[in-house]
Design a protein around this motif. Sequence first.
Motif, PDB file in Angstrom:
ATOM      1  N   CYS A   7      48.184  41.030  44.343  1.00 46.70           N
ATOM      2  CA  CYS A   7      48.696  41.285  42.982  1.00 46.70           C
ATOM      3  C   CYS A   7      48.029  42.503  42.371  1.00 46.70           C
ATOM      4  O   CYS A   7      48.681  43.370  41.791  1.00 46.70           O
ATOM      5  CB  CYS A   7      48.467  40.046  42.123  1.00 46.70           C
ATOM      6  N   TYR A   8      46.695  42.564  42.526  1.00 46.06           N
ATOM      7  CA  TYR A   8      45.969  43.710  41.958  1.00 46.06           C
ATOM      8  C   TYR A   8      46.388  45.009  42.641  1.00 46.06           C
ATOM      9  O   TYR A   8      46.441  46.075  42.010  1.00 46.06           O
ATOM     10  CB  TYR A   8      44.459  43.489  42.099  1.00 46.06           C
ATOM     11  N   SER A   9      46.671  44.931  43.946  1.00 42.83           N
ATOM     12  CA  SER A   9      47.104  46.125  44.675  1.00 42.83           C
ATOM     13  C   SER A   9      48.450  46.631  44.134  1.00 42.83           C
ATOM     14  O   SER A   9      48.656  47.836  43.942  1.00 42.83           O
ATOM     15  CB  SER A   9      47.212  45.823  46.178  1.00 42.83           C
ATOM     16  N   ILE A  10      49.382  45.677  43.915  1.00 38.21           N
ATOM     17  CA  ILE A  10      50.695  46.055  43.369  1.00 38.21           C
ATOM     18  C   ILE A  10      50.535  46.689  41.990  1.00 38.21           C
ATOM     19  O   ILE A  10      51.160  47.710  41.670  1.00 38.21           O
ATOM     20  CB  ILE A  10      51.618  44.817  43.292  1.00 38.21           C
ATOM     21  N   ILE A  11      49.658  46.068  41.181  1.00 43.45           N
ATOM     22  CA  ILE A  11      49.425  46.623  39.835  1.00 43.45           C
ATOM     23  C   ILE A  11      48.862  48.041  39.933  1.00 43.45           C
ATOM     24  O   ILE A  11      49.257  48.956  39.203  1.00 43.45           O
ATOM     25  CB  ILE A  11      48.478  45.710  39.039  1.00 43.45           C
ATOM     26  N   GLY A  12      47.927  48.264  40.857  1.00 43.99           N
ATOM     27  CA  GLY A  12      47.348  49.595  41.038  1.00 43.99           C
ATOM     28  C   GLY A  12      48.389  50.619  41.440  1.00 43.99           C
ATOM     29  O   GLY A  12      48.381  51.761  40.970  1.00 43.99           O
ATOM     30  N   ILE A  13      49.300  50.190  42.364  1.00 43.77           N
ATOM     31  CA  ILE A  13      50.363  51.115  42.797  1.00 43.77           C
ATOM     32  C   ILE A  13      51.271  51.480  41.627  1.00 43.77           C
ATOM     33  O   ILE A  13      51.607  52.659  41.409  1.00 43.77           O
ATOM     34  CB  ILE A  13      51.177  50.482  43.939  1.00 43.77           C
ATOM     35  N   VAL A  14      51.676  50.460  40.859  1.00 45.65           N
ATOM     36  CA  VAL A  14      52.580  50.711  39.720  1.00 45.65           C
ATOM     37  C   VAL A  14      51.920  51.638  38.695  1.00 45.65           C
ATOM     38  O   VAL A  14      52.524  52.604  38.210  1.00 45.65           O
ATOM     39  CB  VAL A  14      52.989  49.374  39.066  1.00 45.65           C
ATOM     40  N   LYS A  57      36.618  33.710  38.834  1.00 48.75           N
ATOM     41  CA  LYS A  57      35.336  33.558  38.155  1.00 48.75           C
ATOM     42  C   LYS A  57      34.186  34.180  38.943  1.00 48.75           C
ATOM     43  O   LYS A  57      33.195  34.604  38.360  1.00 48.75           O
ATOM     44  CB  LYS A  57      35.036  32.070  37.926  1.00 48.75           C
ATOM     45  N   GLU A  58      34.353  34.215  40.256  1.00 45.86           N
ATOM     46  CA  GLU A  58      33.262  34.716  41.091  1.00 45.86           C
ATOM     47  C   GLU A  58      33.177  36.237  41.005  1.00 45.86           C
ATOM     48  O   GLU A  58      34.205  36.931  40.989  1.00 45.86           O
ATOM     49  CB  GLU A  58      33.476  34.290  42.549  1.00 45.86           C
ATOM     50  N   GLN A  59      31.941  36.725  41.004  1.00 41.97           N
ATOM     51  CA  GLN A  59      31.715  38.160  40.905  1.00 41.97           C
ATOM     52  C   GLN A  59      32.230  38.885  42.134  1.00 41.97           C
ATOM     53  O   GLN A  59      32.762  39.990  42.046  1.00 41.97           O
ATOM     54  CB  GLN A  59      30.212  38.441  40.729  1.00 41.97           C
ATOM     55  N   GLN A  60      32.086  38.287  43.295  1.00 44.18           N
ATOM     56  CA  GLN A  60      32.551  38.920  44.528  1.00 44.18           C
ATOM     57  C   GLN A  60      34.068  39.088  44.503  1.00 44.18           C
ATOM     58  O   GLN A  60      34.590  40.126  44.884  1.00 44.18           O
ATOM     59  CB  GLN A  60      32.122  38.076  45.743  1.00 44.18           C
ATOM     60  N   MET A  61      34.753  38.050  44.009  1.00 46.50           N
ATOM     61  CA  MET A  61      36.209  38.112  43.937  1.00 46.50           C
ATOM     62  C   MET A  61      36.655  39.178  42.936  1.00 46.50           C
ATOM     63  O   MET A  61      37.610  39.927  43.166  1.00 46.50           O
ATOM     64  CB  MET A  61      36.753  36.735  43.536  1.00 46.50           C
ATOM     65  N   LYS A  62      35.950  39.238  41.811  1.00 41.62           N
ATOM     66  CA  LYS A  62      36.280  40.258  40.805  1.00 41.62           C
ATOM     67  C   LYS A  62      36.094  41.656  41.381  1.00 41.62           C
ATOM     68  O   LYS A  62      36.875  42.578  41.115  1.00 41.62           O
ATOM     69  CB  LYS A  62      35.401  40.087  39.573  1.00 41.62           C
ATOM     70  N   PHE A  63      35.023  41.804  42.188  1.00 39.98           N
ATOM     71  CA  PHE A  63      34.754  43.114  42.778  1.00 39.98           C
ATOM     72  C   PHE A  63      35.888  43.540  43.697  1.00 39.98           C
ATOM     73  O   PHE A  63      36.375  44.669  43.629  1.00 39.98           O
ATOM     74  CB  PHE A  63      33.423  43.067  43.537  1.00 39.98           C
ATOM     75  N   TRP A  64      36.299  42.604  44.600  1.00 40.82           N
ATOM     76  CA  TRP A  64      37.339  42.965  45.568  1.00 40.82           C
ATOM     77  C   TRP A  64      38.698  43.231  44.890  1.00 40.82           C
ATOM     78  O   TRP A  64      39.408  44.175  45.236  1.00 40.82           O
ATOM     79  CB  TRP A  64      37.484  41.855  46.618  1.00 40.82           C
ATOM     80  N   THR A  65      39.055  42.410  43.946  1.00 40.27           N
ATOM     81  CA  THR A  65      40.362  42.618  43.289  1.00 40.27           C
ATOM     82  C   THR A  65      40.384  43.932  42.505  1.00 40.27           C
ATOM     83  O   THR A  65      41.350  44.704  42.556  1.00 40.27           O
ATOM     84  CB  THR A  65      40.677  41.454  42.341  1.00 40.27           C
ATOM     85  N   ALA A  66      39.299  44.197  41.757  1.00 37.82           N
ATOM     86  CA  ALA A  66      39.243  45.443  40.984  1.00 37.82           C
ATOM     87  C   ALA A  66      39.217  46.658  41.907  1.00 37.82           C
ATOM     88  O   ALA A  66      39.847  47.689  41.642  1.00 37.82           O
ATOM     89  CB  ALA A  66      38.025  45.443  40.072  1.00 37.82           C
ATOM     90  N   SER A  67      38.473  46.504  43.027  1.00 37.32           N
ATOM     91  CA  SER A  67      38.386  47.614  43.971  1.00 37.32           C
ATOM     92  C   SER A  67      39.752  47.927  44.566  1.00 37.32           C
ATOM     93  O   SER A  67      40.158  49.101  44.668  1.00 37.32           O
ATOM     94  CB  SER A  67      37.396  47.279  45.089  1.00 37.32           C
ATOM     95  N   PHE A  68      40.481  46.890  44.970  1.00 34.37           N
ATOM     96  CA  PHE A  68      41.814  47.119  45.538  1.00 34.37           C
ATOM     97  C   PHE A  68      42.762  47.743  44.498  1.00 34.37           C
ATOM     98  O   PHE A  68      43.604  48.580  44.822  1.00 34.37           O
ATOM     99  CB  PHE A  68      42.389  45.800  46.081  1.00 34.37           C
ATOM    100  N   LEU A  69      42.624  47.313  43.246  1.00 36.85           N
ATOM    101  CA  LEU A  69      43.494  47.888  42.200  1.00 36.85           C
ATOM    102  C   LEU A  69      43.256  49.388  42.068  1.00 36.85           C
ATOM    103  O   LEU A  69      44.202  50.198  42.056  1.00 36.85           O
ATOM    104  CB  LEU A  69      43.229  47.181  40.870  1.00 36.85           C
ATOM    105  N   TYR A  70      41.960  49.780  41.993  1.00 40.90           N
ATOM    106  CA  TYR A  70      41.657  51.199  41.824  1.00 40.90           C
ATOM    107  C   TYR A  70      41.974  52.006  43.074  1.00 40.90           C
ATOM    108  O   TYR A  70      42.416  53.157  42.993  1.00 40.90           O
ATOM    109  CB  TYR A  70      40.193  51.385  41.426  1.00 40.90           C
ATOM    110  N   ILE A  71      41.718  51.362  44.261  1.00 36.50           N
ATOM    111  CA  ILE A  71      42.026  52.075  45.510  1.00 36.50           C
ATOM    112  C   ILE A  71      43.522  52.344  45.610  1.00 36.50           C
ATOM    113  O   ILE A  71      43.966  53.459  45.914  1.00 36.50           O
ATOM    114  CB  ILE A  71      41.520  51.271  46.728  1.00 36.50           C
ATOM    115  N   MET A  72      44.334  51.322  45.330  1.00 36.50           N
ATOM    116  CA  MET A  72      45.783  51.493  45.413  1.00 36.50           C
ATOM    117  C   MET A  72      46.282  52.455  44.323  1.00 36.50           C
ATOM    118  O   MET A  72      47.250  53.194  44.520  1.00 36.50           O
ATOM    119  CB  MET A  72      46.475  50.137  45.293  1.00 36.50           C
ATOM    120  N   PHE A  73      45.597  52.399  43.162  1.00 38.81           N
ATOM    121  CA  PHE A  73      45.947  53.342  42.090  1.00 38.81           C
ATOM    122  C   PHE A  73      45.735  54.782  42.553  1.00 38.81           C
ATOM    123  O   PHE A  73      46.603  55.645  42.388  1.00 38.81           O
ATOM    124  CB  PHE A  73      45.109  53.044  40.848  1.00 38.81           C
TER     125      PHE A  73
END
Length: 378
Positions: A7-14, A57-73
């Motif tokens: 989901c975060y990846s799609i958001i980053g692409i958009v 809620k987990e910091q690791q999960m937040k890191f990966w999702t945010a990272s994928f969003l910015y990478i795809m962006f």
Amino acid sequence: MIAGIFCYSIIGIVIGVIFSLLFINFDKSWKKITSSFVSVGGTCGIIVYAGDFFGIKEQQMKFWTASFLYIMFLISFAFMMFIMCKLIKDKDDADILRIRDILLGQKSYIDKYYEERAKEIDEKLNIDNLNKIAEELRAKENSLQERIDYIEKEEEKINELGRKKLRIQLPENANVTLTKDYIEVMPSYFKDIINCIIDIKFNEKNYLENGINDFNSFRGYLISIALSISSYVFNGNSSEIRIHFRYYDKNKNGYVKLIAIIGKRIVETDMTFIPYDKDNMISKSYECKRALIKSINSTHDYQCNNHKVWKDYLTYTFHNLETDGKPFLSFGISVKNEKRYEKVFHFLNYLKFEEYLQEFIVDVNDSCGIEQILYGGN
């Protein structure tokens, strides 16, 4: 976790695609900076909202999702920029307006294109010259309109003259109708009278410079005035016009000839004696300080034996020239044909020609003392 990353990846692409389009579309630097801040702020907001939505809620999960969003962006933004650069690589061609420029909203380029085309058309049509011609035409149109307005006003005046008679007022308290004939001859009268005044002024200068102030010299000066009037106003060769000066004779208590000319010939014979104590034009002229025409002021005419010869005359008595409380110098023009010279008399009277004579005689009097010349010590 995979669903969140996807989901975060799609958001980053958009967001990357949208940002790249905005970045390309907004030409000005301040718009690009604003777009960048809005995108960053919007992305942060989406990360927070999506985290709450997916219950991350987990910091690791937040890191990966945010990272994928910015990478795809970044990937989508870089890819879109590469595509856009390919599309607009020939943008420097100033002669072509492409569909992609319109679709991509290249506003400054489109505006510049239209400006160049407008300038090119102006040069081909020579717009500056056309504007100049248009200004000249407008000026001519305004001038023509002013001329039309003037003609309309003059036409209205003419129509008004058709309904009302135009009159000039002459002394004393007389109205003379101004006809078409008067208007037609006025220009020539103006010219003749001006030339006459210039000639009299020249003769006055010569007389004063001569320095001889005896009786005969003064008579010669008056003859020069009479000849100037005869030459310029009456063409100088008419035997129907007599121009004369009279002065007061103390012994006779009346007015006698001082000088007289007919045409250009000096008259040697005496003129009619005009008694001071009788009603006459000399006294009346002195009273109203204006030249008077006999045909208009006939009640003050002193009739004598030759009143049938000289049918009309103009008389002026110089004011402020007195001896023993009586005016001592007068000027006159007599004519045999009153109809022929009627307009001349009226025009001389209306222009107050006598005031010019008054000025010349006063100048001579101030310099020489006319009373002393005429009467000596008496």
